[in-house]
Scaffold this motif. Structure first.
Motif, PDB file in Angstrom:
ATOM      1  N   THR A 182       0.944  -1.218  -0.060  1.00 29.14           N
ATOM      2  CA  THR A 182       0.031  -0.057  -0.086  1.00 29.14           C
ATOM      3  C   THR A 182       0.671   1.093  -0.092  1.00 29.14           C
ATOM      4  O   THR A 182       2.208   1.270   0.530  1.00 29.14           O
ATOM      5  N   ARG A 183       0.388   2.113  -0.477  1.00 30.51           N
ATOM      6  CA  ARG A 183       1.019   3.465  -0.705  1.00 30.51           C
ATOM      7  C   ARG A 183       1.351   4.182   0.826  1.00 30.51           C
ATOM      8  O   ARG A 183       0.340   4.166   1.255  1.00 30.51           O
ATOM      9  N   PRO A 184       2.424   4.656   0.990  1.00 31.67           N
ATOM     10  CA  PRO A 184       2.532   5.533   2.200  1.00 31.67           C
ATOM     11  C   PRO A 184       1.398   6.599   2.625  1.00 31.67           C
ATOM     12  O   PRO A 184       1.179   7.009   3.779  1.00 31.67           O
ATOM     13  N   GLU A 185       1.037   7.345   1.539  1.00 27.53           N
ATOM     14  CA  GLU A 185       0.012   8.363   1.761  1.00 27.53           C
ATOM     15  C   GLU A 185      -1.301   7.969   2.299  1.00 27.53           C
ATOM     16  O   GLU A 185      -2.201   8.632   2.721  1.00 27.53           O
ATOM     17  N   TYR A 186      -1.592   6.521   2.028  1.00 31.81           N
ATOM     18  CA  TYR A 186      -2.770   5.959   2.602  1.00 31.81           C
ATOM     19  C   TYR A 186      -2.742   5.070   3.851  1.00 31.81           C
ATOM     20  O   TYR A 186      -3.586   4.289   4.120  1.00 31.81           O
ATOM     21  N   ALA A 187      -1.500   5.267   4.427  1.00 33.49           N
ATOM     22  CA  ALA A 187      -1.188   4.300   5.833  1.00 33.49           C
ATOM     23  C   ALA A 187      -2.430   4.606   6.967  1.00 33.49           C
ATOM     24  O   ALA A 187      -2.488   3.805   7.549  1.00 33.49           O
TER      25      ALA A 187
END
Length: 303
Positions: free
Chosen positions: A189-194
């Protein structure tokens, strides 16, 4: 003749002797081919003795009369060829068979070699879909060589296709990405959606324990190792369902079997200490201040 005369005669002969290789070649007169030599037999005229021996070998009667034409002797070449062919077929494939196998043709006789069919060549769309399907179910990074072996495709195609998939995910702005990690590839998953991922993962894990679960957990913590029947006797109710809940949450665990009754024994787990912030069971608060004054009478009545 005296001995002296004989000795002189031998000496004269030895002195006059000429070696064969030094002797002059005798003059030979070539015979006229038109004039037959009476001493040379005609090859076209059969020899009666030869005919008699040949007839005897073939088992013909001795009184058989020779005919004007001679039968040609049976040729041994076919028989020799058959024998050689039998030897070749027994020992292994012939040169013709080996040449045919080398040319990719099926040999006419002898053992046949089974050639495995080459793996099918996947087009780009099918290769991309197969890679995405595998990457969705892996729980650790998988290498390009492993993917190539599973798909039976050359590794030279798998690597560039993975780079293309990763670039397409980034360009499309998906919430996940394909990254190279630990020598392999895996979806992350992308870090901006953590923040949203953590909220989803942690949701439901902070559920409060019921009163019955807290009482059962306290009994196990202070009386461990303890059996189910003992816990039920202390609480006064059946606690099988509560114990299953505590085991599922990882707060208690089985630790053996009681020798007398054969019942399972339970104790608190390491997660129990982590949740309560304790280093060991010795850090549990003393139980005496929370007990009623007539606890001994209650214990005797329970027995």
């Amino acid at each position: 003749m005296s001995n002296e005369e004989r000795r002189d005669s031998l000496a004269d002969q030895a002195a006059a002797w000429i070696p064969p290789w030094q002797r002059p070649a005798p003059e030979s007169t070539a015979p006229d081919p038109a004039t037959p030599d009476p001493a040379t037999p005609d090859p076209t005229t059969p020899d009666p003795a030869t005919l008699d021996h040949a007839a005897a070998d073939r088992g013909a009667p001795d009184h058989a009369e020779p005919t004007g034409e001679l039968a040609a002797p049976e040729s041994t070449e076919p028989r020799v060829a058959e024998d050689l062919g039998a030897e070749v077929s027994l020992e292994g494939p012939s040169r013709t068979t080996i040449a045919e196998e080398g040319a990719g043709r099926r040999p006419r006789s002898g053992r046949t070699r089974v050639v495995p069919e080459p793996p099918p060549v996947l087009d780009d769309a099918e290769l991309r879909g197969a890679l995405e399907a595998i990457l969705l179910v892996v729980d650790e990074p998988v290498s390009e060589l492993t993917l190539a072996q599973i798909l039976e495709q050359p590794a030279e195609r798998v690597g560039p296709m993975l780079d293309e998939i990763a670039a397409s995910y980034t360009a499309a702005g998906h919430g996940f990405e394909l990254r190279r990690a630990a020598g392999g590839w895996r979806l992350y998953t992308r870090p901006e959606y953590a923040t949203y991922v953590e909220r989803f993962v942690l949701d439901g894990q902070s559920v409060r324990l019921t009163q019955a679960a807290l009482e059962t957990l306290a009994v196990v913590a202070y009386r461990q190792p303890v059996t189910r029947s003992r816990i039920s006797a202390i609480r006064g109710v059946n606690c099988d369902g509560v114990i299953r809940t505590l085991v599922t949450r990882g707060l208690i665990e089985e630790c053996g079997i009681e020798s007398d009754s054969g019942a399972y024994l339970y104790r608190t787990s390491t997660m129990f200490l982590e949740k309560l912030g304790l280093n060991s069971l010795d850090d549990l608060p003393p139980l005496a201040p929370f007990l009623p004054d007539d606890v001994e009478e209650l214990a005797d009545a329970a027995r």
